[in-house]
Design a protein around this motif. Structure first.
Motif, mmCIF file in Angstrom:
data_model
loop_
_atom_site.group_PDB
_atom_site.id
_atom_site.type_symbol
_atom_site.label_atom_id
_atom_site.label_comp_id
_atom_site.label_asym_id
_atom_site.label_seq_id
_atom_site.Cartn_x
_atom_site.Cartn_y
_atom_site.Cartn_z
ATOM 1 N N ASP A 6 0.856 -1.184 0.000
ATOM 2 C CA ASP A 6 0.000 0.000 0.000
ATOM 3 C C ASP A 6 0.893 1.235 0.000
ATOM 4 O O ASP A 6 1.163 1.828 1.047
ATOM 5 N N ARG A 133 -9.239 2.151 9.983
ATOM 6 C CA ARG A 133 -10.116 3.318 10.185
ATOM 7 C C ARG A 133 -11.362 2.936 10.980
ATOM 8 O O ARG A 133 -11.934 3.788 11.670
ATOM 9 N N SER A 165 -6.116 -0.406 4.952
ATOM 10 C CA SER A 165 -5.935 0.400 6.175
ATOM 11 C C SER A 165 -5.325 -0.483 7.266
ATOM 12 O O SER A 165 -5.729 -0.441 8.427
HETATM 13 O O1 G3P Z 1 -5.382 0.944 1.623
HETATM 14 C C1 G3P Z 1 -5.996 2.040 2.204
HETATM 15 C C2 G3P Z 1 -5.028 2.783 3.015
HETATM 16 O O2 G3P Z 1 -4.108 3.449 2.223
HETATM 17 C C3 G3P Z 1 -5.625 3.675 4.037
HETATM 18 O O3 G3P Z 1 -4.835 3.512 5.139
HETATM 19 O O4 G3P Z 1 -3.842 4.084 7.288
HETATM 20 O O5 G3P Z 1 -4.774 5.884 5.795
HETATM 21 O O6 G3P Z 1 -6.310 4.344 6.979
HETATM 22 P P1 G3P Z 1 -4.950 4.527 6.373
#
Ligand code: G3P
Length: 217
Positions: A6, A133, A165
């Motif tokens: 990611d 999240r 996330s």
């Molecule tokens: O894959 C989704 C990611 O990039 C969001 O991650 O840590 O911003 O919630 P975050």
């Protein structure tokens, strides 16, 4: 289980790919901003060349027609491109239209089982539930993954679950235990996955003993 990275950081992607830990990449507008490259299509092309696997690039439009137009443009960048679309009513319209054209879609910002069900029915190749999240707002992110694995399994949906996330190693381990298809992992969490203080302490002791044997102190 597949590991996606990611990130839009070319150096990190290259390094993790060389370790055999990168089956694909996911990006989003925030990750693109972090990479600091304005030529985002060229950056996605470079990522595809390195990864040789699915690479998600996100649309910016919020209406279905705009998303479809952007999705077609993104899909032309490389055969490995996956079009990332937000899970809204308009996003589902765009997903169905792009999927009908044979374009792989990754529905992002999934926060409920109901959204994930619709994403699969619209024909998305991937659904991206955001576990970190959900945890942030005192909901159990990993419970959503357990629900999706069960629901998709009940009907043999072809849509693959990308756990997104991801904030820490337990998110990855729990995803593997639940049988999620993919986790998309930030480079810093890949490092944390391998790190263990007993490994470091054990290695230091082995090296100290070896040095003693060689006549050192
Ligand atoms: O894959 C989704 C990611 O990039 C969001 O991650 O840590 O911003 O919630 P975050």
């Amino acid at each position: 289980m597949k590991f996606f990275i990611d990130s839009a950081d070319l150096e990190a992607i290259r390094e993790i790919k060389a370790m055999g830990m990168c089956d694909g990449v996911t990006t989003n507008p925030s990750l693109m901003a972090k990479a600091g490259r304005i030529d985002t299509d060229a950056l996605l092309k470079e990522i595809c060349r390195i990864v040789q696997g699915p690479v998600s690039g996100e649309v910016i439009a919020t209406d279905a027609d705009g998303m479809v137009a952007e999705g077609r443009r993104l899909a032309k960048i490389d055969d490995h491109m996956v079009v990332k679309v937000p899970t809204t009513y308009e996003g589902l319209k765009a997903t169905a239209a792009l999927a009908a054209e044979g374009i792989a879609v990754n529905c992002t910002l999934v926060f409920s089982a109901s959204q994930a069900l619709l994403v699969a029915k619209a024909g998305a190749a991937y659904a991206s539930p955001f576990v970190g999240r959900l945890d942030d707002v005192s909901e159990d992110g990993m419970q959503l993954i357990a629900d999706l694995v069960e629901i998709y399994g009940n009907y043999d949906f072809a849509t693959e679950i990308i756990v997104a996330s991801v904030r820490h190693p337990l998110h990855v381990v729990e995803s593997a235990r639940m049988g999620a298809h993919i986790a998309t992992i930030p480079p810093e969490v890949v490092r944390k996955l391998v790190s263990h203080p007993l490994t470091d302490r054990g290695l230091a002791a082995f090296l100290a003993d070896w040095n003693k044997l060689q006549g050192g102190n």
